[in-house]
Design a protein around this motif. Structure first.
Motif, short mmCIF file in Angstrom:
data_model
loop_
_atom_site.label_atom_id
_atom_site.label_comp_id
_atom_site.label_asym_id
_atom_site.label_seq_id
_atom_site.Cartn_x
_atom_site.Cartn_y
_atom_site.Cartn_z
N ILE A 70 0.87 -1.18 0.00
CA ILE A 70 0.00 0.00 0.00
C ILE A 70 0.91 1.23 0.00
N PRO A 71 0.81 2.05 -1.02
CA PRO A 71 1.69 3.22 -1.07
C PRO A 71 1.35 4.24 0.02
N GLU A 72 2.39 4.80 0.62
CA GLU A 72 2.18 5.84 1.64
C GLU A 72 1.93 7.20 1.00
N ARG A 73 2.27 7.31 -0.29
CA ARG A 73 2.02 8.53 -1.06
C ARG A 73 1.60 8.11 -2.47
N THR A 74 0.81 8.95 -3.11
CA THR A 74 0.38 8.63 -4.47
C THR A 74 0.50 9.86 -5.36
N LYS A 75 0.57 9.60 -6.65
CA LYS A 75 0.61 10.67 -7.64
C LYS A 75 -0.68 11.49 -7.57
N GLU A 76 -1.81 10.81 -7.38
CA GLU A 76 -3.11 11.49 -7.34
C GLU A 76 -3.21 12.44 -6.15
N HIS A 77 -2.75 11.99 -5.00
CA HIS A 77 -2.79 12.85 -3.81
C HIS A 77 -1.84 14.03 -3.97
N THR A 78 -0.68 13.76 -4.53
CA THR A 78 0.29 14.83 -4.76
C THR A 78 -0.24 15.84 -5.77
N ALA A 79 -1.01 15.38 -6.75
CA ALA A 79 -1.63 16.28 -7.73
C ALA A 79 -2.57 17.26 -7.04
N LYS A 80 -3.31 16.78 -6.04
CA LYS A 80 -4.21 17.68 -5.29
C LYS A 80 -3.40 18.74 -4.54
N TYR A 81 -2.29 18.32 -3.95
CA TYR A 81 -1.42 19.26 -3.24
C TYR A 81 -0.88 20.30 -4.24
N ALA A 82 -0.48 19.83 -5.42
CA ALA A 82 0.05 20.74 -6.44
C ALA A 82 -1.02 21.75 -6.86
N GLU A 83 -2.27 21.28 -6.99
CA GLU A 83 -3.38 22.18 -7.34
C GLU A 83 -3.59 23.23 -6.26
#
Length: 169
Positions: A41-54
């Motif tokens: 189970i990833p502790e971080r994801t590209k999708e979650h990071t995309a929200k942070y970037a937004e």
């Protein structure tokens, strides 16, 4: 940002979005580090990071400060190598590889030249070097002599007339 701007009104502020997270590399790193105990189970994801970037985009717009969208430019640059091609910029899916560090440095220098031209270092016109007495950075004053301005036999002269800046409290 507000606190920095009120405490340091001349500060140059740049909001930088985080880079994307590479799922395959993160899971491989997890497996390497934890072996059979890896959860998968990833502790971080590209999708979650995309929200942070937004959110970074919105804050930069709201505060009217420059923005470097590291997330988008890294994904775009990597897309030449396929959907997950940005993985070349990461060593474990999260931290930069040498190529990633070089990519970030270039993007940051380009942003400084565009948004903070007075902080961009102009190389010496004779040598092309950005780190000697012929190089210039308009908005930063030198606090000491460059090595090529110091005569080893009379080194004190190189420091004459220079004011020592006292640390602010």
């Amino acid at each position: 940002i507000d606190k920095t701007q009120s405490s340091y009104p001349n500060a140059k502020i740049l909001v930088i979005a985080p880079p994307p997270v590479h799922l395959g590399q993160r899971l491989a790193f997890q497996k390497q580090r934890y072996g059979d105990k890896a959860t998968g189970i990833p502790e971080r994801t590209k999708e979650h990071t995309a929200k942070y970037a937004e959110a970074c985009v919105e804050i930069a717009k709201e505060k009217n400060v420059p923005f470097l969208d590291m997330f988008s430019i890294m994904v775009k640059a990597g897309s030449e190598d396929g959907d997950d091609g940005f993985g070349k910029f990461l060593c474990d899916g999260l931290h930069f590889s040498k190529e990633g560090h070089d990519f970030v440095a270039k993007a940051l220098l380009n942003t400084i030249e565009t948004d903070f031209p007075g902080l961009a270092v102009k190389p010496d016109t004779v040598t092309g070097q950005p780190n000697n007495s012929g190089s210039k950075c308009e908005d930063l004053e030198s606090s000491g002599p460059y090595h090529d301005e110091i005569d080893p036999k009379e080194w004190e002269k190189a420091f004459e007339g220079r004011k020592r800046k006292e640390p602010s409290s």
